[in-house]
Design a protein around this motif. Structure first.
Motif, PDB file in Angstrom:
ATOM      1  N   GLU A  47     103.649  28.182  70.921  1.00  0.00           N
ATOM      2  CA  GLU A  47     103.282  26.835  71.372  1.00  0.00           C
ATOM      3  C   GLU A  47     104.518  26.080  71.857  1.00  0.00           C
ATOM      4  N   ALA A  48     105.626  26.227  71.154  1.00  0.00           N
ATOM      5  CA  ALA A  48     106.880  25.582  71.555  1.00  0.00           C
ATOM      6  C   ALA A  48     107.357  26.136  72.885  1.00  0.00           C
ATOM      7  N   ARG A  49     107.299  27.435  73.038  1.00  0.00           N
ATOM      8  CA  ARG A  49     107.735  28.063  74.294  1.00  0.00           C
ATOM      9  C   ARG A  49     106.907  27.561  75.463  1.00  0.00           C
ATOM     10  N   LEU A  50     105.606  27.454  75.268  1.00  0.00           N
ATOM     11  CA  LEU A  50     104.738  26.929  76.313  1.00  0.00           C
ATOM     12  C   LEU A  50     105.086  25.474  76.613  1.00  0.00           C
ATOM     13  N   GLY A  51     105.271  24.685  75.574  1.00  0.00           N
ATOM     14  CA  GLY A  51     105.628  23.276  75.754  1.00  0.00           C
ATOM     15  C   GLY A  51     106.929  23.104  76.503  1.00  0.00           C
ATOM     16  N   TRP A  52     107.935  23.898  76.147  1.00  0.00           N
ATOM     17  CA  TRP A  52     109.222  23.810  76.841  1.00  0.00           C
ATOM     18  C   TRP A  52     109.088  24.242  78.293  1.00  0.00           C
ATOM     19  N   ALA A  53     108.338  25.299  78.547  1.00  0.00           N
ATOM     20  CA  ALA A  53     108.146  25.778  79.921  1.00  0.00           C
ATOM     21  C   ALA A  53     107.462  24.712  80.770  1.00  0.00           C
ATOM     22  N   LEU A  54     106.446  24.082  80.214  1.00  0.00           N
ATOM     23  CA  LEU A  54     105.743  23.030  80.955  1.00  0.00           C
ATOM     24  C   LEU A  54     106.641  21.816  81.180  1.00  0.00           C
ATOM     25  N   ALA A  55     107.429  21.457  80.178  1.00  0.00           N
ATOM     26  CA  ALA A  55     108.340  20.316  80.312  1.00  0.00           C
ATOM     27  C   ALA A  55     109.392  20.590  81.387  1.00  0.00           C
ATOM     28  N   LEU A  56     109.908  21.812  81.430  1.00  0.00           N
ATOM     29  CA  LEU A  56     110.897  22.161  82.452  1.00  0.00           C
ATOM     30  C   LEU A  56     110.287  22.116  83.843  1.00  0.00           C
ATOM     31  N   ARG A  57     109.049  22.562  83.975  1.00  0.00           N
ATOM     32  CA  ARG A  57     108.370  22.480  85.280  1.00  0.00           C
ATOM     33  C   ARG A  57     108.132  21.030  85.676  1.00  0.00           C
ATOM     34  N   ALA A  58     107.714  20.225  84.729  1.00  0.00           N
ATOM     35  CA  ALA A  58     107.457  18.812  85.013  1.00  0.00           C
ATOM     36  C   ALA A  58     108.742  18.099  85.431  1.00  0.00           C
ATOM     37  N   ALA A  59     109.860  18.492  84.862  1.00  0.00           N
ATOM     38  CA  ALA A  59     111.136  17.863  85.197  1.00  0.00           C
ATOM     39  C   ALA A  59     111.553  18.172  86.634  1.00  0.00           C
ATOM     40  N   ARG A  60     111.050  19.262  87.198  1.00  0.00           N
ATOM     41  CA  ARG A  60     111.395  19.648  88.576  1.00  0.00           C
ATOM     42  C   ARG A  60     110.489  19.028  89.627  1.00  0.00           C
ATOM     43  N   VAL A  61     109.411  18.382  89.218  1.00  0.00           N
ATOM     44  CA  VAL A  61     108.465  17.793  90.163  1.00  0.00           C
ATOM     45  C   VAL A  61     109.106  16.563  90.797  1.00  0.00           C
ATOM     46  N   PRO A  62     109.123  16.505  92.139  1.00  0.00           N
ATOM     47  CA  PRO A  62     109.686  15.315  92.802  1.00  0.00           C
ATOM     48  C   PRO A  62     108.870  14.070  92.456  1.00  0.00           C
ATOM     49  N   ARG A  63     109.566  12.980  92.329  1.00  0.00           N
ATOM     50  CA  ARG A  63     108.881  11.720  91.980  1.00  0.00           C
ATOM     51  C   ARG A  63     108.753  10.831  93.171  1.00  0.00           C
TER      52      ARG A  63
END
Length: 63
Positions: A47-63
């Motif tokens: 669950e942590a690995r999934l959460g970190w992976a999603l957070a890293l992807r979200a951080a790369r999304v242009p705002r």
């Protein structure tokens, strides 16, 4: 973030992450331990690995 991104990309392998980042395996494990302490999630948790992976992807999304 590079350590976490690389660790996830290598299938959560500290030796392969260390090889790619040109540092010692223990350095990677120490960095992951700090990440675990900060987030409160165990590096062994799927669950942590999934959460970190999603957070890293979200951080790369242009705002």
């Amino acid at each position: 973030m590079d350590t976490l991104t690389t660790w996830l990309a290598t299938g959560c392998s500290a030796p392969r992450t260390a090889e790619r980042l040109y540092c010692h395996r223990n350095t990677i494990l120490n960095r992951l331990e700090r990440i675990s302490e900060i987030t409160g999630w165990s590096i062994e948790s799927g669950e942590a690995r999934l959460g970190w992976a999603l957070a890293l992807r979200a951080a790369r999304v242009p705002r």
